[in-house]
Write a protein that holds these residues in place. Structure first.
Motif, mmCIF file in Angstrom:
data_model
loop_
_atom_site.group_PDB
_atom_site.id
_atom_site.type_symbol
_atom_site.label_atom_id
_atom_site.label_comp_id
_atom_site.label_asym_id
_atom_site.label_seq_id
_atom_site.Cartn_x
_atom_site.Cartn_y
_atom_site.Cartn_z
ATOM 1 N N GLY A 41 7.005 9.406 -11.697
ATOM 2 C CA GLY A 41 5.717 9.548 -11.017
ATOM 3 C C GLY A 41 5.313 8.287 -10.263
ATOM 4 O O GLY A 41 4.272 7.672 -10.541
ATOM 5 N N ILE A 42 6.104 7.900 -9.278
ATOM 6 C CA ILE A 42 5.900 6.615 -8.586
ATOM 7 C C ILE A 42 4.539 6.579 -7.878
ATOM 8 O O ILE A 42 3.760 5.633 -8.029
ATOM 9 N N ALA A 43 4.250 7.625 -7.093
ATOM 10 C CA ALA A 43 2.998 7.607 -6.310
ATOM 11 C C ALA A 43 1.783 7.579 -7.234
ATOM 12 O O ALA A 43 0.805 6.865 -6.959
ATOM 13 N N ASP A 44 1.837 8.337 -8.322
ATOM 14 C CA ASP A 44 0.707 8.326 -9.265
ATOM 15 C C ASP A 44 0.505 6.925 -9.842
ATOM 16 O O ASP A 44 -0.613 6.406 -9.872
ATOM 17 N N MET A 45 1.602 6.323 -10.305
ATOM 18 C CA MET A 45 1.468 5.003 -10.935
ATOM 19 C C MET A 45 0.939 3.966 -9.941
ATOM 20 O O MET A 45 0.097 3.135 -10.290
ATOM 21 N N LEU A 46 1.416 4.043 -8.686
ATOM 22 C CA LEU A 46 0.945 3.063 -7.702
ATOM 23 C C LEU A 46 -0.513 3.329 -7.308
ATOM 24 O O LEU A 46 -1.258 2.405 -7.003
ATOM 25 N N ARG A 47 -0.916 4.595 -7.359
ATOM 26 C CA ARG A 47 -2.333 4.883 -7.069
ATOM 27 C C ARG A 47 -3.231 4.336 -8.185
ATOM 28 O O ARG A 47 -4.254 3.729 -7.927
ATOM 29 N N GLY A 103 8.215 -0.253 2.657
ATOM 30 C CA GLY A 103 8.930 -1.446 2.181
ATOM 31 C C GLY A 103 8.414 -1.954 0.843
ATOM 32 O O GLY A 103 8.463 -3.154 0.556
ATOM 33 N N ILE A 104 7.931 -1.050 0.017
ATOM 34 C CA ILE A 104 7.397 -1.455 -1.286
ATOM 35 C C ILE A 104 8.550 -1.758 -2.245
ATOM 36 O O ILE A 104 9.511 -0.988 -2.325
ATOM 37 N N ARG A 105 8.456 -2.868 -2.949
ATOM 38 C CA ARG A 105 9.451 -3.179 -3.996
ATOM 39 C C ARG A 105 9.036 -2.401 -5.240
ATOM 40 O O ARG A 105 8.229 -2.867 -6.049
ATOM 41 N N HIS A 146 0.837 -1.205 0.000
ATOM 42 C CA HIS A 146 0.000 0.000 0.000
ATOM 43 C C HIS A 146 0.870 1.253 0.000
ATOM 44 O O HIS A 146 1.575 1.541 0.976
ATOM 45 N N CYS A 147 0.788 2.002 -1.062
ATOM 46 C CA CYS A 147 1.560 3.243 -1.183
ATOM 47 C C CYS A 147 0.846 4.356 -0.416
ATOM 48 O O CYS A 147 -0.345 4.592 -0.609
ATOM 49 N N LEU A 148 1.589 5.042 0.447
ATOM 50 C CA LEU A 148 1.003 6.122 1.252
ATOM 51 C C LEU A 148 1.000 7.468 0.532
ATOM 52 O O LEU A 148 0.518 8.462 1.065
ATOM 53 N N GLN A 164 7.527 12.608 -1.712
ATOM 54 C CA GLN A 164 8.728 13.418 -1.465
ATOM 55 C C GLN A 164 9.881 12.518 -1.013
ATOM 56 O O GLN A 164 11.033 12.923 -1.065
ATOM 57 N N ARG A 165 9.559 11.309 -0.561
ATOM 58 C CA ARG A 165 10.620 10.410 -0.094
ATOM 59 C C ARG A 165 11.284 9.663 -1.251
ATOM 60 O O ARG A 165 12.493 9.519 -1.292
ATOM 61 N N CYS A 166 10.472 9.175 -2.195
ATOM 62 C CA CYS A 166 11.047 8.294 -3.216
ATOM 63 C C CYS A 166 11.327 9.000 -4.546
ATOM 64 O O CYS A 166 12.330 8.704 -5.198
ATOM 65 N N GLU A 167 10.466 9.905 -4.947
ATOM 66 C CA GLU A 167 10.592 10.421 -6.315
ATOM 67 C C GLU A 167 11.855 11.240 -6.560
ATOM 68 O O GLU A 167 12.457 11.127 -7.635
HETATM 69 S S1 SF4 Z 1 6.419 4.156 -2.971
HETATM 70 FE FE1 SF4 Z 1 7.046 6.301 -2.573
HETATM 71 S S2 SF4 Z 1 5.118 7.357 -2.255
HETATM 72 FE FE2 SF4 Z 1 4.666 5.188 -2.025
HETATM 73 S S3 SF4 Z 1 4.883 4.772 0.168
HETATM 74 FE FE3 SF4 Z 1 6.859 4.346 -0.778
HETATM 75 S S4 SF4 Z 1 8.024 6.254 -0.552
HETATM 76 FE FE4 SF4 Z 1 5.863 6.761 -0.203
#
Ligand code: SF4
Length: 401
Positions: free
Chosen positions: A336-342, A385-387, A320-322, A326-329
């Motif tokens: 656009g990691i968060a967008d794609m995971l959403r 901990g998302i791969r 589950h992406c939160l 700002q942490r990963c991108e």
């Molecule tokens: S993938 Fe990026 S946006 Fe999603 S939970 Fe992990 S750090 Fe946050």
């Protein structure tokens, strides 16, 4: 239905007191589902911030296209007191607003409905003039003179909470095009935006933001919620289900004599008295009945039920992406990691595959082409901990077709 179930009408005979005025009784929402509520039974209401307006504690999410002839879901929800519809210009590729318009006419009295719509503009297009022009288009599509609430949608830029935009909102209120004004925020700097809203010194009536059982321990978000509450800003929770695919959700066999898992997730949000309402994707009659039953039930979540939600959050974090991009991108060339995971979640959890594919394909190529990018630092930075590489590959497999 569990074996300890007491038929609702029998229970009503045995129970008095709490909620009697609404016909509420002291049984759980599962019991509520066993019998159709009487026409007088409505979901509870709460004042939205300091607006002076009462809204139901559960709001109709309007991301889908509705049946313009007679939408059974909208009408059933309305009968149960869910008279607040949350839509957006971009929902269902513009069809949400257009298909809500006939429902407004069917109700026959505009004042009996609360219509919120949202406009997303970014960068140089996000000017007061741009928002005003798009608001007019929303009113046209909804065939209504005014919105009860106008939200700047999915904002990430603090400048949109500045004086120019507050003045724009005041002007729109004076022109009676909107009653109230605010913004929605999903990803990244939600806490920062809410903190800035609280400091704006008025003019922002409400905020809609991601809030669910996975965020109990988020100190920055809790402080931002406190600040908004103190500033009189209405607080509307969204993404309350914090979904993961059904097979993963089953790792915790949620057990409750009172609530389904979906109801428990909503209850956990309503347990926070700072929150005024939760928006819910009521996409079919069964969900309308299930979620309004949870709203009407006076039974609170037990400590054991809270603990089960905590366990679910821990065991499924990796899926589950939160939205804390700002942490990963920044560690992934601005992908656009968060967008794609959403969008992947829309497909995997909500069955909104068509919408998810359209949104995925609308991303600029540089925001979704990940093959040449080393994602190891971004993966290390992810608190869930998302791969990331695996999940982005999955998103491309199912959404790019
Ligand atoms: S993938 Fe990026 S946006 Fe999603 S939970 Fe992990 S750090 Fe946050």
């Amino acid at each position: 239905m569990n074996s300890e179930h007491i038929p609702r009408r029998d229970f009503m005979k045995q129970t008095a007191g709490y909620g009697a005025g609404l016909g509420l009784v002291g049984n759980g929402a599962r019991d509520w589902l066993a019998q159709a509520p009487s026409p007088e039974e409505k979901v509870p209401r709460k004042q939205l911030g300091t607006t002076g307006a009462d809204i139901p504690i559960i709001l109709m999410g309007g991301s889908q296209k509705f049946d313009p002839r007679y939408d059974k879901v909208l009408h059933r929800a309305f009968q149960l007191g869910v008279d607040y519809i949350d839509t957006a210009q971009m929902y269902a590729q513009g069809q949400s607003q257009k298909t809500i318009a006939p429902f407004i006419k069917q109700i026959g009295d505009r004042k009996k409905l609360w219509i919120t719509s949202k406009v997303k503009l970014v960068g140089s297009r996000a000017t007061p003039e741009g928002f005003k022009a798009n608001l007019d288009k929303c009113r046209e599509d909804l065939e209504t003179d005014y919105l009860d609430m106008f939200f700047l949608h999915m904002i990430t830029e603090e400048r949109l909470l500045g004086p120019d935009y507050i003045r724009m909102a005041e002007e729109l209120k004076r022109a009676e095009k909107i009653r109230f004004f605010g913004f929605s925020c999903h990803d990244g700097n939600v806490a920062e935006l809410m903190t800035a809203a609280a400091k704006a010194g008025g003019g922002i009536d409400a905020v809609m933001f991601r809030y669910n059982f996975r965020q109990y321990g988020d100190v920055a978000l809790n402080k931002a919620i406190d600040a908004c509450k103190a500033a009189g800003i209405g607080l509307i929770a969204m993404k309350t289900q914090a979904s993961v695919p059904a097979d993963l959700e089953a790792v915790v066999k949620f057990q409750s004599r009172n609530f389904t898992l979906g109801q428990a997730k909503l209850k956990s949000v309503w347990a926070d008295e700072r929150i005024d309402a939760a928006v819910s994707g009521l996409t079919n009659i069964e969900l309308v009945m299930e979620n309004t039953a949870a709203a009407m039930s006076p039974v609170k979540l037990s400590m054991d039920e809270f603990m089960q939600l905590n366990r679910l959050a821990a065991l499924t974090a990796h899926a589950h992406c939160l939205g804390c991009n700002q942490r990963c991108e920044p560690r992934a060339n601005g992908l656009g990691i968060a967008d794609m995971l959403r969008y992947l979640m829309y497909h995997e959890c909500y069955g909104e595959s068509e919408e998810a594919r359209a949104l995925y394909r609308a991303l600029p190529r540089e925001a979704r082409d990940f093959e040449a990018i080393d994602l190891s630092d971004a993966t290390t930075a992810c608190p869930q901990g998302i791969r990331i590489a695996e999940r982005l590959a999955q998103a491309r497999r199912v959404l790019s077709a």
